[in-house]
Scaffold this motif. Structure first.
Motif, PDB file in Angstrom:
ATOM      1  N   HIS A  92       1.950  -1.505  23.759  1.00  0.00           N
ATOM      2  CA  HIS A  92       0.612  -1.975  24.125  1.00  0.00           C
ATOM      3  C   HIS A  92      -0.248  -1.908  22.872  1.00  0.00           C
ATOM      4  CE1 HIS A  92       2.012  -1.048  28.253  1.00  0.00           C
ATOM      5  NE2 HIS A  92       1.120  -1.964  28.630  1.00  0.00           N
ATOM      6  N   ILE A  93      -1.177  -2.836  22.749  1.00  0.00           N
ATOM      7  CA  ILE A  93      -2.035  -2.901  21.562  1.00  0.00           C
ATOM      8  C   ILE A  93      -3.488  -2.722  21.973  1.00  0.00           C
ATOM      9  CG2 ILE A  93      -2.816  -4.351  19.650  1.00  0.00           C
ATOM     10  CD1 ILE A  93      -0.098  -5.734  19.722  1.00  0.00           C
ATOM     11  N   SER A  94      -4.159  -1.795  21.294  1.00  0.00           N
ATOM     12  CA  SER A  94      -5.569  -1.534  21.568  1.00  0.00           C
ATOM     13  C   SER A  94      -6.302  -1.350  20.247  1.00  0.00           C
ATOM     14  CB  SER A  94      -5.717  -0.283  22.447  1.00  0.00           C
ATOM     15  OG  SER A  94      -7.072   0.001  22.677  1.00  0.00           O
ATOM     16  N   LEU A  95      -6.664  -2.475  19.621  1.00  0.00           N
ATOM     17  CA  LEU A  95      -7.410  -2.418  18.374  1.00  0.00           C
ATOM     18  C   LEU A  95      -8.898  -2.492  18.665  1.00  0.00           C
ATOM     19  CD1 LEU A  95      -5.295  -4.757  16.061  1.00  0.00           C
ATOM     20  CD2 LEU A  95      -4.945  -2.352  16.639  1.00  0.00           C
ATOM     21  N   GLY A  96      -9.696  -1.888  17.797  1.00  0.00           N
ATOM     22  CA  GLY A  96     -11.130  -1.883  18.017  1.00  0.00           C
ATOM     23  C   GLY A  96     -11.525  -0.799  18.999  1.00  0.00           C
ATOM     24  N   ALA A  97     -12.762  -0.837  19.445  1.00  0.00           N
ATOM     25  CA  ALA A  97     -13.298   0.225  20.304  1.00  0.00           C
ATOM     26  C   ALA A  97     -13.196  -0.146  21.776  1.00  0.00           C
ATOM     27  CB  ALA A  97     -14.760   0.496  19.947  1.00  0.00           C
ATOM     28  N   GLY A  98     -12.843   0.819  22.591  1.00  0.00           N
ATOM     29  CA  GLY A  98     -13.016   0.674  24.029  1.00  0.00           C
ATOM     30  C   GLY A  98     -11.777   0.468  24.861  1.00  0.00           C
ATOM     31  N   GLU A 127      -5.416   2.664  13.429  1.00  0.00           N
ATOM     32  CA  GLU A 127      -4.751   3.485  12.413  1.00  0.00           C
ATOM     33  C   GLU A 127      -3.246   3.266  12.401  1.00  0.00           C
ATOM     34  OE1 GLU A 127      -6.870   4.585  14.695  1.00  0.00           O
ATOM     35  OE2 GLU A 127      -8.644   4.893  13.441  1.00  0.00           O
ATOM     36  N   THR A 128      -2.601   3.333  13.560  1.00  0.00           N
ATOM     37  CA  THR A 128      -1.143   3.194  13.594  1.00  0.00           C
ATOM     38  C   THR A 128      -0.709   1.765  13.273  1.00  0.00           C
ATOM     39  OG1 THR A 128      -1.219   2.825  15.997  1.00  0.00           O
ATOM     40  CG2 THR A 128      -0.877   5.086  15.229  1.00  0.00           C
ATOM     41  N   ALA A 129      -1.509   0.789  13.704  1.00  0.00           N
ATOM     42  CA  ALA A 129      -1.178  -0.604  13.400  1.00  0.00           C
ATOM     43  C   ALA A 129      -1.261  -0.871  11.910  1.00  0.00           C
ATOM     44  CB  ALA A 129      -2.112  -1.539  14.161  1.00  0.00           C
ATOM     45  N   ASP A 130      -2.316  -0.385  11.278  1.00  0.00           N
ATOM     46  CA  ASP A 130      -2.472  -0.583   9.841  1.00  0.00           C
ATOM     47  C   ASP A 130      -1.319   0.072   9.075  1.00  0.00           C
ATOM     48  OD1 ASP A 130      -4.561  -1.436   7.649  1.00  0.00           O
ATOM     49  OD2 ASP A 130      -3.838   0.554   7.059  1.00  0.00           O
ATOM     50  N   ALA A 131      -0.900   1.241   9.519  1.00  0.00           N
ATOM     51  CA  ALA A 131       0.214   1.923   8.870  1.00  0.00           C
ATOM     52  C   ALA A 131       1.508   1.136   9.015  1.00  0.00           C
ATOM     53  CB  ALA A 131       0.375   3.328   9.454  1.00  0.00           C
TER      54      ALA A 131
END
Length: 333
Positions: A92-98, A127-131
């Motif tokens: 699952h992907i949750s980038l940004g706030a909320g 953080e984990t996506a950027d890594a």
């Protein structure tokens, strides 16, 4: 007294000027060859998507698979007696706030985790996506961090995570009604979209899948501000239309399975809007749509497959009109 007739002004182009203009056109076409090719592939999708569709649409006749899922237990997490080609991993992907902290989406995601209690699960955050991108796809990191719209980062991350780990990638608004085990026998699966292509909100793939690698490798090539609007830019650079286009131009699509309903109910698994399918309750957030999306969607309700063709044709027509106007102005001088 006779009337003296003046010779009419002749508008003739000097051969050298014509040759220079023709050469400039050829040079322009050569410089724009990649843009023209990519625009053509996007426009051609609705025309050639269905070629040999019987080979890649899952069916009882060709795959001995029940697309209604009535024959399978809702708790079936393996494809046995078939080999499991898709590893037991949920993304699952949750980038940004909320999104990741919102109680509603947390409950929806939990429904999928509960259906797959022994599976590895990833919740990709900023953080984990950027890594992940920096470590495993460093050549794309600068582009990924500079995407114009957040949904482009999410879409691109889908392909990278799916390629690196394999497994199942899900939108946060997909509530699971059953386990994905029966589909794990296929190398790649995605639900059919209407009226053409497939949805990237749910995809399953083997680890290191060659087609998913193509989705990753072509991100840079299609990274353009298409038609100057957010909606086409997202759809054509990272979204469903992009992924479906890359699917269409694969040499052999037999193993790139598309999940649709039986004849007479082909939209059974479509995730367009808030719907209930045999696998999901789709809550249909679509929060990324921008100001132009409603206009484009409303225009495309009956002729949505023509939109890419209209866009490309409009650009070509504008170029022709401007070029003709400039030529007339030069002749009048």
């Amino acid at each position: 007294m006779g009337v003296i007739s003046l010779p009419s002004r002749a508008y003739r182009t000097h051969p050298g000027l014509f040759a220079s203009g023709f050469a400039l056109v050829l040079i322009g076409l050569w410089c724009a060859r990649h843009l023209l090719h990519d625009a053509w592939t996007l426009a051609a999708l609705p025309l050639i998507w269905s070629h040999h569709a019987d080979r890649f649409y899952i069916s009882a006749e060709h795959d001995a698979f029940d697309v209604t899922f009535a024959s399978y237990s809702i708790n079936q997490t393996s494809a046995a007696p078939f080999p499991d080609r898709v590893p037991p991993v949920l993304h699952h992907i949750s980038l940004g706030a909320g999104a990741s902290t919102h109680s509603k989406w947390a409950e929806v995601r939990q429904s999928c985790l509960d259906m797959h209690p022994d599976w590895e699960a990833f919740l990709w955050t900023d953080e984990t996506a950027d890594a992940l991108v920096a470590e495993h796809f460093p050549e794309l990191h600068a582009m990924w961090t500079s995407y114009r719209y957040p949904i482009q980062k999410i879409d691109a991350l889908r392909y990278m995570a799916l390629y690196h780990y394999g497994g199942v990638i899900l939108d946060m608004d997909l509530q699971c009604k059953r386990a994905f085990g029966p589909l794990r026998r296929f190398e790649f699966v995605a639900p059919a979209a209407h009226p053409t292509g497939f949805s990237i909100g749910f995809m399953m793939a083997s680890q290191g899948n060659a087609y998913v690698r193509q989705l990753v490798d072509n991100l840079r090539r299609y990274n353009r501000h298409w038609l100057g609007l957010p909606y086409p830019t997202v759809m054509f650079s990272t979204g469903c239309h992009y992924a479906s286009t890359i699917h269409t131009f694969q040499h052999n699509r037999t193993d790139l399975k598309i999940l649709a309903g039986p004849k007479g109910n082909r939209r059974m698994h479509s995730l367009n809007g808030p719907v209930s399918t045999p696998i999901f309750n789709h809550l249909g957030s679509s929060s990324w749509h921008s100001y132009d999306a409603a206009m484009i969607v409303s225009l495309g309700k009956n002729h949505g497959w023509k939109l890419p063709l209209v866009g490309v044709a409009a650009v070509g027509l504008a170029f022709f009109v401007i070029r003709r106007a400039k030529r007339r102005a030069m002749l009048r001088v």
